[in-house]
Design a protein around this motif. Structure first.
Motif, PDB file in Angstrom:
ATOM      1  N   UNK A  46      28.276 -20.437   2.379  1.00 46.01           N
ATOM      2  CA  UNK A  46      26.940 -20.751   1.878  1.00 46.01           C
ATOM      3  C   UNK A  46      25.907 -20.305   2.909  1.00 46.01           C
ATOM      4  N   UNK A  47      24.692 -20.076   2.460  1.00 43.76           N
ATOM      5  CA  UNK A  47      23.611 -19.712   3.381  1.00 43.76           C
ATOM      6  C   UNK A  47      23.532 -20.727   4.518  1.00 43.76           C
ATOM      7  N   UNK A  48      23.458 -20.220   5.744  1.00 47.67           N
ATOM      8  CA  UNK A  48      23.344 -21.093   6.913  1.00 47.67           C
ATOM      9  C   UNK A  48      24.655 -21.616   7.442  1.00 47.67           C
ATOM     10  N   UNK A  49      25.749 -21.398   6.719  1.00 46.36           N
ATOM     11  CA  UNK A  49      27.062 -21.824   7.205  1.00 46.36           C
ATOM     12  C   UNK A  49      27.633 -20.740   8.120  1.00 46.36           C
ATOM     13  N   UNK A  50      28.825 -20.967   8.634  1.00 44.02           N
ATOM     14  CA  UNK A  50      29.411 -20.035   9.599  1.00 44.02           C
ATOM     15  C   UNK A  50      30.770 -19.530   9.137  1.00 44.02           C
ATOM     16  N   UNK A  51      31.130 -18.382   9.660  1.00 41.73           N
ATOM     17  CA  UNK A  51      32.449 -17.779   9.438  1.00 41.73           C
ATOM     18  C   UNK A  51      32.927 -17.208  10.766  1.00 41.73           C
ATOM     19  N   UNK A  52      34.231 -17.208  10.978  1.00 43.34           N
ATOM     20  CA  UNK A  52      34.806 -16.630  12.194  1.00 43.34           C
ATOM     21  C   UNK A  52      35.226 -15.185  11.919  1.00 43.34           C
TER      22      UNK A  52
END
Length: 199
Positions: A46-52
């Motif tokens: 989602x917008x503003x979330x993070x991914x590695x």
């Protein structure tokens, strides 16, 4: 692998009747190139979330490889995707910096491996955490030939990973009428809207 070019004894001739009394051989060692893979975990946020972002380097040679001291490879993030922090992990050795050689930081748009050691038949990984506030589908590519080693090995093929950023749904709750007297009926409706191009 090893390619051997040999000349058996007594196979050379000359007008003077002189030949080679002993066999001779020369060996050419042809090394395999490096391999690189990458993936976003998770691939949808989602917008503003993070991914590695996980980058894996693989040396399938039976001899070690050594990364170039100042730029083994650089990964430029796609537009609207940035580093969420300056934190990284690295099992490849060397150092991780931004594309200009400075420290990683939140809001950064690139990462670079400087140096690194790749032992025989080894696999090593690098991770950084990324984020985006703009919905869309983003392709992150490391081009063929991006890896530089002291021995001349590189990556013969490009590698690509896709990050999808989705916007949150919107909820509208209008009333009709919007005002009224005590006891008057009013209809309340709920409208849930998905602003993304996919469900």
């Amino acid at each position: 692998g090893n390619l051997i070019n040999s000349i058996p004894a007594s196979t050379l001739t000359s007008a003077q009747g002189v030949s080679n009394g002993a066999a001779s051989a020369a060996t050419l060692t042809v090394l395999r190139n490096m391999a690189i893979t990458k993936v976003f975990q998770p691939a949808t946020i989602a917008q503003g979330s993070t991914s590695t972002l996980l980058i894996t380097l693989i040396n399938t040679n039976d001899v070690p490889r050594t990364g170039a001291a100042t730029n083994t490879f650089t990964d430029n993030l796609p537009p609207n995707v940035t580093l969420a922090s300056g934190i990284s992990t690295n099992s490849c050795g060397g150092s991780i910096t931004n594309g200009s050689g400075g420290a990683l930081s939140a809001g950064g748009t690139s990462l670079r491996l400087n140096g690194g050691a790749f032992p025989v038949s080894s696999v090593c990984t690098i991770t950084v955490v990324v984020t985006s506030n703009v919905s869309g589908t983003y392709s992150n590519v490391i081009a063929a030939g991006a890896i530089t080693t002291l021995e001349g090995s590189t990556n013969p093929d490009p590698v690509q990973a896709t990050l999808t950023v989705i916007a949150p749904p919107t909820l509208a709750q209008p009333s009709n009428p919007t005002s009224g007297s005590p006891g008057q009926a009013s209809t309340v409706s709920f409208t849930l809207t998905n602003p993304n191009s996919a469900a």
